[in-house]
Each structure stands twice: as structure tokens, then as C-alpha cells.
Scaffold this motif. Structure first.
Motif, PDB file in Angstrom:
ATOM      1  N   LYS A   1      78.381  46.311   7.028  1.00  0.00           N
ATOM      2  CA  LYS A   1      77.888  45.639   5.684  1.00  0.00           C
ATOM      3  C   LYS A   1      77.428  46.724   4.804  1.00  0.00           C
TER       4      LYS A   1
ATOM      5  N   ASP B   1      79.069  47.432   1.024  1.00  0.00           N
ATOM      6  CA  ASP B   1      78.353  47.272   0.009  1.00  0.00           C
ATOM      7  C   ASP B   1      78.456  48.755  -0.719  1.00  0.00           C
TER       8      ASP B   1
ATOM      9  N   GLN C   1      81.225  49.210  -2.595  1.00  0.00           N
ATOM     10  CA  GLN C   1      81.434  48.133  -3.558  1.00  0.00           C
ATOM     11  C   GLN C   1      82.563  47.406  -3.374  1.00  0.00           C
TER      12      GLN C   1
ATOM     13  N   SER D   1      83.936  43.563  -2.481  1.00  0.00           N
ATOM     14  CA  SER D   1      83.489  42.128  -2.269  1.00  0.00           C
ATOM     15  C   SER D   1      83.764  41.612  -1.003  1.00  0.00           C
TER      16      SER D   1
END
Length: 118
Positions: free
Chosen positions: A18, A22, A25, A27
Motif C-alpha cells: 500500500k 501511495d 501515486q 490510485s
């Protein structure tokens, strides 16, 4: 590219994956794998598209895997039987699973994520 991320929040490997998503970047839609596990048909689709042997979808270090004696069942059970067992409990499924509908990764290896998702 629309990503779906099946994970278990208490899993360290899932948290690393995760964080990687993140940090890059990307989604994604996150799904708690124990509360909302993939269906039998989704698992069958993942298995076929991944090219991995079905055993790779099992969390072989999990308590549930040992409780059910899956090590022995893996040797004799059919693909259909194994898919049924997998779909019965999200804790049996190796995590995280990341998919865009065509490509699938099971587990988290940074090099594999870079190759597949960047």
C-alpha cells in the motif's frame, strides 16, 4: 488504469504494498480481503490471467491453511475444489492481490510491482 487492491490491513506485507502504491501515486480501490474476499469466479479469473499455479494463491503460512490441512489437500484436490476452498475464507488467500482486470500480482515484491504497474 483502474487498480483493485485486495489486502488485509494487519498484514505487514500488505502495508508495504500500500505504501509503495501511495509513494508512486497510483490510485486504487482497496478491498479488505477478509471482509470481502474475491468470489470463486473472480479467483478463477485471477488464476487464469496470472499464469500462476493455483497454489500461489494460498496463504501457506496462515493459521487457517494449517487448520484445514491444506498441504495434504493440495496434492489431490481438483482446481474446482481448491477454488471453492479459497473462496470460502479470505484468510486463506495470499495477499495482497493487485489487479487491473487483465494483469494480476499476488503477494508483494517491489521489483515485480515496478515491472507490472509503472
Amino acid at each position: 488504469m483502474s487498480l483493485t487492491f485486495y489486502w488485509y490491513p494487519k498484514c505487514g506485507t500488505c502495508r508495504k504494498a500500500k505504501k509503495w502504491l501511495d509513494d508512486h501515486q497510483l490510485s486504487y480501490k482497496e478491498i479488505h480481503i477478509a471482509e470481502t474476499p474475491p468470489s470463486r469466479s473472480e479467483l478463477k479469473d485471477f488464476h487464469q490471467k496470472s499464469g500462476l499455479e493455483l497454489k500461489k494463491f494460498f496463504n501457506t503460512s496462515g493459521q487457517k491453511y494449517r487448520e484445514l490441512g491444506m498441504k495434504d489437500k493440495m496434492k489431490s484436490a481438483s482446481v474446482d475444489e481448491l477454488l471453492e476452498i479459497l473462496a470460502s475464507d479470505g484468510m486463506l488467500i495470499k495477499r495482497p492481490i493487485l489487479t487491473d482486470g487483465d494483469k494480476i500480482t499476488v503477494g508483494f515484491k517491489e521489483e515485480e510491482y515496478e515491472k507490472m504497474w509503472l
